[in-house]
Scaffold this active site. Structure first.
Site, PDB file in Angstrom:
ATOM      1  N   ASP A   9       0.879  -1.173   0.000  1.00 52.07           N
ATOM      2  CA  ASP A   9       0.000   0.000   0.000  1.00 52.07           C
ATOM      3  C   ASP A   9       0.914   1.220   0.000  1.00 52.07           C
ATOM      4  O   ASP A   9       2.130   1.108   0.197  1.00 52.07           O
ATOM      5  CB  ASP A   9      -0.876  -0.007   1.271  1.00 52.07           C
ATOM      6  CG  ASP A   9      -1.739   1.239   1.397  1.00 52.07           C
ATOM      7  OD1 ASP A   9      -2.435   1.582   0.425  1.00 52.07           O
ATOM      8  OD2 ASP A   9      -1.716   1.887   2.465  1.00 52.07           O
ATOM      9  N   TYR A  41      -0.567   8.458  -2.370  1.00 46.21           N
ATOM     10  CA  TYR A  41      -0.582   8.205  -3.817  1.00 46.21           C
ATOM     11  C   TYR A  41      -1.753   8.952  -4.483  1.00 46.21           C
ATOM     12  O   TYR A  41      -1.728   9.205  -5.684  1.00 46.21           O
ATOM     13  CB  TYR A  41      -0.808   6.707  -4.095  1.00 46.21           C
ATOM     14  CG  TYR A  41       0.391   5.788  -3.962  1.00 46.21           C
ATOM     15  CD1 TYR A  41       1.601   6.221  -3.417  1.00 46.21           C
ATOM     16  CD2 TYR A  41       0.300   4.455  -4.375  1.00 46.21           C
ATOM     17  CE1 TYR A  41       2.678   5.347  -3.296  1.00 46.21           C
ATOM     18  CE2 TYR A  41       1.384   3.582  -4.259  1.00 46.21           C
ATOM     19  CZ  TYR A  41       2.562   4.031  -3.719  1.00 46.21           C
ATOM     20  OH  TYR A  41       3.619   3.162  -3.606  1.00 46.21           O
ATOM     21  N   GLY A  42      -2.777   9.224  -3.676  1.00 44.09           N
ATOM     22  CA  GLY A  42      -4.092   9.641  -4.167  1.00 44.09           C
ATOM     23  C   GLY A  42      -4.125  10.736  -5.220  1.00 44.09           C
ATOM     24  O   GLY A  42      -4.947  10.699  -6.116  1.00 44.09           O
ATOM     25  N   CYS A  72      -4.452  -1.483  -1.840  1.00 44.44           N
ATOM     26  CA  CYS A  72      -4.620  -0.043  -2.010  1.00 44.44           C
ATOM     27  C   CYS A  72      -5.572   0.182  -3.179  1.00 44.44           C
ATOM     28  O   CYS A  72      -5.293  -0.305  -4.281  1.00 44.44           O
ATOM     29  CB  CYS A  72      -3.245   0.574  -2.310  1.00 44.44           C
ATOM     30  SG  CYS A  72      -3.276   2.318  -2.719  1.00 44.44           S
ATOM     31  N   THR A  74      -6.197   2.968  -4.719  1.00 48.17           N
ATOM     32  CA  THR A  74      -5.608   3.900  -5.683  1.00 48.17           C
ATOM     33  C   THR A  74      -4.618   3.178  -6.601  1.00 48.17           C
ATOM     34  O   THR A  74      -4.627   3.370  -7.820  1.00 48.17           O
ATOM     35  CB  THR A  74      -4.889   5.044  -4.935  1.00 48.17           C
ATOM     36  OG1 THR A  74      -5.777   5.576  -3.952  1.00 48.17           O
ATOM     37  CG2 THR A  74      -4.449   6.133  -5.880  1.00 48.17           C
ATOM     38  N   CYS A 192     -11.028   3.193   0.341  1.00 47.49           N
ATOM     39  CA  CYS A 192      -9.580   3.390   0.510  1.00 47.49           C
ATOM     40  C   CYS A 192      -9.184   2.567   1.720  1.00 47.49           C
ATOM     41  O   CYS A 192      -9.885   2.577   2.746  1.00 47.49           O
ATOM     42  CB  CYS A 192      -9.290   4.873   0.751  1.00 47.49           C
ATOM     43  SG  CYS A 192      -7.615   5.209   1.351  1.00 47.49           S
TER      44      CYS A 192
END
Ligand code: DGL
Length: 230
Positions: A9, A41-42, A72, A74, A192
């Site tokens: 993640d 990372y979003g 994760c 994303t 998330c």
């Protein structure tokens, strides 16, 4: 030698998936990699998330993992197609927002999804929404501040917090969740992997009329199915 299952993640979020997996498959050898150096990372461009995800995968493969759980949303949204094509011999398990159960169960016809901008921008989200939520209203809510807060906890659960810390966090959660409840949402999807940590607070703010949907166990079961067959 046993099969090792690798989880990654952008940070500590994927621990929610790891814990769910360990609870149903305690015999499996596991390894977790949290890329906290690059978290979040979003908001990153897709190509960057793909490159970061591949670096995580390479690390886990190098240390002997044979199955990879992209823990994760994303990273799944941005990179799972690429990873599956590039490493065809490696089974990958990914995450997508649990819109389907929310859309099937809602009585108000309004469901809220909490995720990152990267997840909402991905094909998986769009397709899942088009497929299962045609007849319901979906409120897509970016909750990046939840990611920051959960990273700050460094793996601690809400139950371990001092009163003042808990109260502050509850205020952060309230600011995001109350408008969704006022808008009539009766299902809130945690899209998330950082967010299950905040589930007790989200439930407290949302009240008994709202169900919070956490897909961790469903993903863990999918990983176990692959592990058992491997
Ligand atoms: N845990 C990640 C997810 O499931 C996102 C957090 C981030 O923005 O890095 O989407």
């Amino acid at each position: 030698m046993g099969v090792k299952v690798g989880f990654f993640d952008s940070g500590v979020g994927g621990l929610s998936i790891l814990r769910a997996f360990q609870s149903i498959c305690p015999e499996a050898e596991t390894e977790y990699y949290g890329d906290s150096k690059h978290c979040p990372y979003g908001n990153r461009p897709r190509e960057e998330i793909v490159a970061l995800s591949e670096a995580c995968v390479k690390r886990l493969l190098k240390s002997g993992c044979s199955i990879i759980v992209v823990a994760c949303n994303t990273a799944t949204a941005a990179a799972i197609d690429y990873l599956r094509a590039k490493y065809p011999d490696v089974p990958f398990v990914g995450l997508e927002p649990a819109i389907k159960p929310a859309a099937l169960e809602t009585k108000s016809g309004i469901v809220a999804v909490l995720a990152t901008a990267g997840t909402f921008g991905g094909r998986l989200y769009r397709e899942t929404k088009d497929r299962f939520a045609k007849d319901v209203t979906v409120i897509a809510t970016v909750a990046d501040e939840f990611v920051t807060e959960v990273e700050r906890l460094k793996g601690r659960e809400v139950g371990e917090l001092k009163m003042r810390e808990r109260a502050r966090l509850l205020d952060v959660v309230r600011a995001k969740i109350e408008p969704l409840v006022r808008a009539g949402a009766d299902r809130i999807v945690l899209g998330c992997t950082h967010f299950p940590t905040l589930k007790p607070l989200i439930e407290e703010v949302a009240g008994p009329g709202v169900k919070v949907i956490d897909p961790s166990m469903a993903v863990a079961r999918q990983a176990k199915r692959i592990y058992d067959k491997f």
